[in-house]
Design a protein around this motif. Structure first.
Motif, PDB file in Angstrom:
ATOM      1  N   LYS A 129      52.159  54.921  39.736  1.00  0.00           N
ATOM      2  CA  LYS A 129      51.184  53.991  39.173  1.00  0.00           C
ATOM      3  C   LYS A 129      51.254  52.655  39.896  1.00  0.00           C
ATOM      4  O   LYS A 129      52.330  52.146  40.196  1.00  0.00           O
ATOM      5  CB  LYS A 129      51.445  53.796  37.683  1.00  0.00           C
ATOM      6  CG  LYS A 129      50.383  52.957  36.968  1.00  0.00           C
ATOM      7  CD  LYS A 129      50.610  52.908  35.473  1.00  0.00           C
ATOM      8  CE  LYS A 129      50.332  54.260  34.850  1.00  0.00           C
ATOM      9  NZ  LYS A 129      50.373  54.191  33.360  1.00  0.00           N
ATOM     10  N   ASP A 131      49.166  48.579  40.413  1.00  0.00           N
ATOM     11  CA  ASP A 131      48.300  47.566  39.820  1.00  0.00           C
ATOM     12  C   ASP A 131      47.218  47.212  40.845  1.00  0.00           C
ATOM     13  O   ASP A 131      47.519  46.611  41.885  1.00  0.00           O
ATOM     14  CB  ASP A 131      49.115  46.323  39.461  1.00  0.00           C
ATOM     15  CG  ASP A 131      48.282  45.247  38.789  1.00  0.00           C
ATOM     16  OD1 ASP A 131      47.046  45.400  38.726  1.00  0.00           O
ATOM     17  OD2 ASP A 131      48.862  44.247  38.332  1.00  0.00           O
ATOM     18  N   PRO A 132      45.957  47.569  40.594  1.00  0.00           N
ATOM     19  CA  PRO A 132      44.903  47.262  41.580  1.00  0.00           C
ATOM     20  C   PRO A 132      44.791  45.780  41.908  1.00  0.00           C
ATOM     21  O   PRO A 132      44.404  45.426  43.030  1.00  0.00           O
ATOM     22  CB  PRO A 132      43.632  47.779  40.898  1.00  0.00           C
ATOM     23  CG  PRO A 132      44.095  48.778  39.895  1.00  0.00           C
ATOM     24  CD  PRO A 132      45.432  48.302  39.431  1.00  0.00           C
ATOM     25  N   PRO A 144      50.016  46.867  33.976  1.00  0.00           N
ATOM     26  CA  PRO A 144      48.588  47.071  33.730  1.00  0.00           C
ATOM     27  C   PRO A 144      48.302  47.708  32.375  1.00  0.00           C
ATOM     28  O   PRO A 144      47.314  47.374  31.727  1.00  0.00           O
ATOM     29  CB  PRO A 144      48.161  47.989  34.878  1.00  0.00           C
ATOM     30  CG  PRO A 144      49.155  47.735  35.962  1.00  0.00           C
ATOM     31  CD  PRO A 144      50.441  47.446  35.263  1.00  0.00           C
ATOM     32  N   GLU A 152      38.242  48.195  36.793  1.00  0.00           N
ATOM     33  CA  GLU A 152      38.523  49.003  37.983  1.00  0.00           C
ATOM     34  C   GLU A 152      38.114  48.185  39.200  1.00  0.00           C
ATOM     35  O   GLU A 152      36.936  48.142  39.564  1.00  0.00           O
ATOM     36  CB  GLU A 152      37.789  50.340  37.904  1.00  0.00           C
ATOM     37  CG  GLU A 152      38.284  51.217  36.770  1.00  0.00           C
ATOM     38  CD  GLU A 152      37.588  52.560  36.689  1.00  0.00           C
ATOM     39  OE1 GLU A 152      36.546  52.733  37.375  1.00  0.00           O
ATOM     40  OE2 GLU A 152      38.057  53.439  35.943  1.00  0.00           O
ATOM     41  N   GLN A 169      44.448  52.891  41.038  1.00  0.00           N
ATOM     42  CA  GLN A 169      45.480  52.649  40.041  1.00  0.00           C
ATOM     43  C   GLN A 169      46.721  53.506  40.292  1.00  0.00           C
ATOM     44  O   GLN A 169      47.669  53.470  39.530  1.00  0.00           O
ATOM     45  CB  GLN A 169      44.942  52.913  38.629  1.00  0.00           C
ATOM     46  CG  GLN A 169      44.949  54.372  38.181  1.00  0.00           C
ATOM     47  CD  GLN A 169      43.891  55.229  38.860  1.00  0.00           C
ATOM     48  OE1 GLN A 169      43.145  54.782  39.731  1.00  0.00           O
ATOM     49  NE2 GLN A 169      43.811  56.477  38.461  1.00  0.00           N
TER      50      GLN A 169
END
Length: 684
Positions: A129, A131-132, A144, A152, A169
């Motif tokens: 995973k 964090d964008p 997140p 997004e 993500q």
């Protein structure tokens, strides 16, 4: 008692998804997919098959999906992926059966696995995973998942993928998984995804294909690192696409499939020499690899064995790496699904309209070979997963050659598959089903094409043509369609249809259907020809200009197919789009679309449907399937596939229920001029 094929047969069909042969044993493990009617979904279980045909055994029966079986080096254990606990995780089971157990626990899903040569650990690719908002950087901040708003963010391309959705993500990285304790250690890290990998024969290195970092991540390269993930270095620099790597037994070379140009859907076979770092193509103009995962070295590292796509068929071939000489080991008028090798056998499934998905084996003949079209001798059917098939009235499928215009003022000969109910010789209504791609070829699997069998049972013939632009017929034939979508291949379809009418195969009633590029040509054809009584346009490229910005891969694939790469020729894209011509159509047209399709998003069908509906009184409907993606027709929910097949059959039969005299449409499918004037005078 024999009966005709029906749409409900899709609920009965079991399909082999993967195969792996146990080292030192003549034993194959397969994942077998079947329909779960109660849950309107699928289950897959692991089976083993003795390659002498003596025994078949179902190893797992858990709910959900058990897939990607991989034997341990000693052949005593089988690793596989299972989502029985939620997300796909690594599980182990002993060769003699018993209860499977989960090995380790990854926070996110596992996508791929390989055993280390010593059998003490596995290398796996698993999701991590991210964090964008960090835009690929490493850092610490508010997790997140604790945020109330989850936007997004798109900071690079691609940011979405069909069947997956939003991409940024998570990342996929390599991990070492201890086979005893289940503890795992991350081996790669960075703002990229590991797509495929292989472990060297001595276990000291890992070769892997990974995406690039930065704003454009659709290109990928071949990398290598030490077994602990250190000393990672990039090996390829001139390729846009690198697929499954495969180490030679001596550890000196890596074979892989790939392409130099962005958007090129005809990957070639390449060899990288590690000591020198040089990369060379093997038989660049004559070899199309049907399945990148099929490539395997012979024990002496002199040859590669793999499945080759050739003239719309699949062959098992052996390629001498030094001499670049090719031997066909098994051929025939058919295609292959899965493929694997043991020490003494080739193992594969067969795709053909006359056959269900079953596992077959034949003795290896790496140094012999057969003629290019020879039917393999001594092959043995190992599985009996679809006994119901024997109760159906058979379908005859064979290739037919057609002399057609080549789009350059001459003619050429092309091929197509013709399907009819067994023994039928009278004139019949004809469905012209157009394959996707366009750099592909007519695929023969039952799951996607169940409506073929049902239509044949109801008195129709089906033509699946490999017109110009199709792969497996040479690079010139495939690339000649770039920049000429519709204008070069539609006349070939019309010529083939006219030939079948003249030969008494077609009674004059003709319908057209297709998905993806097939949807493009079906929509284009109805606005540029009056030859079709009905059309079914599925998940099309309807407006190339908007496809460029809305498709998950349009921004790099469309320039390639417009022959303008790296720039995007919007003027040409507009002229070639079915949207510019659909208003002229008088063909009753059904549009069908997965509502969550990211390859050819629903706006492509919507634009065509609305434009046709507003242009006049031509019958038209639009069907959207919520939750379904680009593969709705062959891998969507079983109820979706049933509904889609029924609608296809109903639409084309309803609007083609009487013989009609229609033109060939040739005068409306002319080539644009060299000066780039509009395709048609009425286009402006």
């Amino acid at each position: 008692m024999t009966q005709h094929f029906s749409v409900e047969d899709l609920y009965l069909h079991q399909k082999i998804l993967d195969v792996h042969c146990a080292p030192g044993l003549e034993l194959a493990a397969c994942a077998v997919l079947s329909v779960d009617c109660e849950k309107d979904s699928y289950v897959s279980c692991i089976w083993t098959f003795a390659l002498d045909g003596s025994a078949a055994r179902q190893l797992t029966r858990a709910p959900g999906r058990d897939e990607s079986p991989r034997w341990s080096p000693d052949g005593k254990r089988l690793a596989f992926l299972s989502d029985r606990g939620g997300s796909p995780q690594v599980h182990l089971i002993r060769r003699d059966g018993g209860e499977a157990w989960q090995l380790g626990a990854f926070p996110q899903s596992v996508s791929n696995l390989r055993w280390a040569p010593d059998g003490r650990s596995l290398v796996v690719a698993a999701a991590v995973k991210t964090d964008p908002d960090l835009r690929g950087a490493r850092g610490h901040g508010k997790p997140p998942e604790t945020r109330r708003c989850m936007p997004e963010l798109a900071w690079r391309l691609p940011y979405k993928e069909d069947g997956v959705g939003y991409l940024l993500q998570r990342e996929f990285h390599l991990f070492r998984l201890d086979a005893a304790s289940g503890r795992h250690t991350q081996l790669t890290d960075g703002a990229f995804d590991v797509l495929a990998f292989d472990v060297s024969p001595d276990g000291r290195r890992i070769a892997f294909a990974r995406t690039r970092e930065g704003r454009f991540a659709h290109c990928n390269d071949l990398w290598v690192c030490d077994a602990d993930g250190r000393n990672a270095r990039r090996l390829t620099h001139d390729h846009a696409i690198v697929m499954q790597p495969c180490w030679s037994p001596d550890g000196q070379r890596i074979a892989f499939t790939g392409a130099r140009e962005e958007g090129d859907a005809e990957p070639r076979l390449w060899i990288l020499d590690l000591p020198s770092g040089k990369v060379r193509a093997l038989c660049e103009d004559t070899v199309d690899v049907a399945d990148p995962g099929s490539v395997q070295w012979t024990p002496d590292a002199s040859r590669l064995v793999f499945t080759r796509a050739h003239r719309g068929r699949h062959q098992i071939v052996s390629l001498d790496v030094a001499q670049e000489s090719l031997q066909v080991l098994a051929g025939g008028d058919r295609q292959l699904g899965v493929f694997g090798c043991s020490a003494r056998h080739f193992v594969y499934s067969v795709d053909h309209p006359s056959l269900p998905s079953e596992l077959w084996a034949r003795p290896r003949c790496d140094e012999g070979g057969e003629g290019p079209g020879a039917q393999p001798a001594m092959e043995r059917q190992l599985s009996r997963l679809n006994p119901w098939w024997q109760d159906r009235i058979g379908i005859d499928a064979h290739t037919v050659e057609f002399d057609v215009p080549d789009g350059r003022g001459g003619t050429e000969r092309i091929e197509g598959w013709l399907l009819r109910a067994r023994g039928c010789t009278r004139p019949q209504p004809l469905l012209n089903d157009v394959h996707g791609g366009p750099a592909s070829y007519a695929l023969l699997d039952f799951d996607t094409n169940v409506f073929w069998q049902v239509l044949c049972a109801r008195g129709w013939a089906v033509l699946a043509l490999n017109a110009v632009g199709s792969a497996s017929y040479g690079r010139d034939f495939c690339r000649r369609l770039a920049g000429h979508w519709g204008s070069r291949d539609l006349p070939q379809h019309l010529a083939a249809i006219e030939r079948l009418r003249a030969d008494g195969v077609s009674d004059g009633r003709v319908a057209i259907s297709g998905k993806s590029y097939g949807g493009y040509l079906s929509g284009y054809a109805t606005g540029n020809s009056d030859a079709f009584a009905a059309a079914v346009v599925m998940a099309p490229v309807g407006n190339i200009e908007t496809h460029f910005g809305t498709s998950d891969g349009g921004y790099y694939a469309d320039p390639f197919y417009m022959a303008s790469s790296p720039a995007f020729d919007r003027e040409l894209a507009t002229r070639l789009s079915p949207l510019q011509h659909i208003g002229k159509s008088k063909t009753p047209t059904l549009f069908m679309q997965g509502k969550d399709d990211e390859r050819c998003p629903k706006c492509q069908s919507e634009e065509l449907f609305v434009s046709l509906a507003r242009a006049g009184d031509t019958p038209t409907e639009l069907v959207l399937y919520p939750g379904e993606t680009h593969g709705f027709l062959g891998s969507g929910a079983p109820s979706c596939r049933e509904d889609a097949a029924r609608r296809i059959i109903d639409w084309i039969v309803r609007f083609s229920d009487a013989p009609v005299q229609r033109g060939t449409g040739q005068e409306r499918a002319e080539e644009p001029s060299a000066e780039g004037r509009p395709l048609h005078a009425e286009s402006g």
